[in-house]
Design an enzyme around this catalytic site. Structure first.
Site, PDB file in Angstrom:
ATOM      1  N   PRO A 115       0.838  -1.200   0.000  1.00  0.00           N
ATOM      2  CA  PRO A 115       0.000   0.000   0.000  1.00  0.00           C
ATOM      3  C   PRO A 115       0.873   1.251   0.000  1.00  0.00           C
ATOM      4  CG  PRO A 115       0.070  -0.962   2.201  1.00  0.00           C
ATOM      5  CD  PRO A 115       0.807  -1.904   1.295  1.00  0.00           C
ATOM      6  N   ALA A 149       0.374   5.518  -0.347  1.00  0.00           N
ATOM      7  CA  ALA A 149      -0.545   6.645  -0.431  1.00  0.00           C
ATOM      8  C   ALA A 149      -0.334   7.418  -1.730  1.00  0.00           C
ATOM      9  CB  ALA A 149      -0.347   7.575   0.766  1.00  0.00           C
ATOM     10  N   CYS A 152       3.777   3.630   8.850  1.00  0.00           N
ATOM     11  CA  CYS A 152       3.923   4.866   8.086  1.00  0.00           C
ATOM     12  C   CYS A 152       4.852   5.854   8.795  1.00  0.00           C
ATOM     13  CB  CYS A 152       2.564   5.524   7.857  1.00  0.00           C
ATOM     14  SG  CYS A 152       2.690   7.081   6.935  1.00  0.00           S
ATOM     15  N   ASN A 172       9.208  -6.902   3.229  1.00  0.00           N
ATOM     16  CA  ASN A 172       9.069  -5.746   2.340  1.00  0.00           C
ATOM     17  C   ASN A 172      10.358  -4.919   2.391  1.00  0.00           C
ATOM     18  OD1 ASN A 172       7.145  -2.676   2.601  1.00  0.00           O
ATOM     19  ND2 ASN A 172       7.943  -3.620   0.766  1.00  0.00           N
TER      20      ASN A 172
END
Length: 331
Positions: free
Chosen positions: A18, A20, A103, A205
């Protein structure tokens, strides 16, 4: 054992990370076509969901063709996060709810969301527990973290233990600290240690750019899958290429520049049809940074990107493509 079926039978799923402003419903459709196995929406604010803010709700949209797809939430209050998760399930029935504990952006951290919770394990546990209890057995709940706040506070293995205890059914780990942002190299030793620490699937990741990278992490760590982010922005074909390499041990032929331009134009057209950004001018202006990312590595990329940073219509994008390909033929 996780109830997430895409980890069963020794599958090794490739997630689209994901991001943004990047992994909207259009880009997820493109990556799904090109071989991504699991989707996660851009993160959405729990408070925005509770207020039923229309703009926030748009971020939760996905198509059935993108399944399995999870909706990612951020916030610092477990009860409110749980309430937001239930609303999302009522609206759309995602395949899972994902909690953002990773985040690094200041405006998220300042609201006690994202990676700020890595500094306070009690708060992190409260948020995870609040969502898991609110959701119950309606859908699985997963989490995404970083390896720690900074180099002096790398606590991902402890955080993973807590998340497992609080009901998270899979954990994705970005192998950098919050302080690193996206600089330096991802620390896969820490990711591997986390995967060996817990019994739920761990998805690694960071710095996954090719089939070779996927193969390396599958063979040398205990992760159950990998997540690809920034590499997909420039090269959404990375999922297809990785699967080809894993199956054959060979790199596929590079995607031709003409095919890349077809995808760029198609992406612009799909973005206009989605009505995500407004009218044609607003959409193409919003797409400028994406267009410039697609063109990284093209011959003559610098002047090309300078042209793309001023386009404001689909026809202009088509004109730039035609002129560029003509110049390439004549070179």
């Amino acid at each position: 054992m996780s109830s997430l079926p895409w980890f069963s039978d020794n599958k090794f799923p490739l997630y689209l990370a994901p991001m943004a402003g990047v992994t909207d419903v259009v880009f997820r459709s493109i990556c799904k076509e090109l071989g991504a196995d699991v989707m996660v929406t851009e993160f959405v604010s729990a408070e925005g969901i509770i207020r039923q803010d229309d703009r926030t709700r748009k971020y939760t949209e996905f198509t059935d063709g993108q399944r399995p797809c999870g909706v990612q939430l951020f916030g610092g209050d477990g009860e409110r996060m749980g309430e937001a998760a239930k609303k999302i399930i009522d609206w759309k029935q995602p395949d899972f709810i994902d909690i953002n504990f990773g985040c690094p952006v200041n405006k998220v951290v300042a609201k006690n969301g994202g990676s700020s919770l890595l500094k306070c394990c009690d708060s992190l546990a409260s948020v995870a527990s609040g969502v898991a209890k609110a959701v119950g057995d309606q859908v699985p709940v997963t989490a995404k973290i970083r390896i720690g706040w900074d180099e002096k506070n790398i606590n991902a293995p402890e955080v993973c233990r807590i998340l497992q205890e609080e009901g998270m059914q899979a954990i994705s780990i970005h192998g950098r600290t919050r302080a690193q942002g996206y600089r330096g190299e991802a620390n896969w030793d820490v990711i591997d240690a986390c995967a060996r620490e817990v019994s739920v699937p761990v998805v690694g990741n960071g710095d996954i750019c090719s089939g070779e990278d996927v193969k390396l992490r599958r063979e040398t760590t205990a992760v159950s899958g990998v997540m690809i982010g920034r590499a997909a922005m420039q090269n959404p074909w990375v999922f297809r290429e990785a699967k080809h390499y894993l199956t054959t041990g060979e790199h596929p032929e590079p995607v031709a520049v003409t095919e890349r331009w077809k995808m760029i134009i198609r992406h612009c057209s799909m973005a206009m049809e989605s009505d995500r950004y407004g009218n044609e001018r607003q959409t193409i202006m919003a797409m400028r940074s994406r267009l410039m990312t697609y063109c990284k590595g093209f011959p003559g990329a610098k002047p090309l990107r300078q042209r793309l940073c001023t386009v404001s219509s689909l026809q202009e994008v088509k004109d730039v493509a035609a002129e560029y390909l003509q110049e390439l033929c004549e070179a």
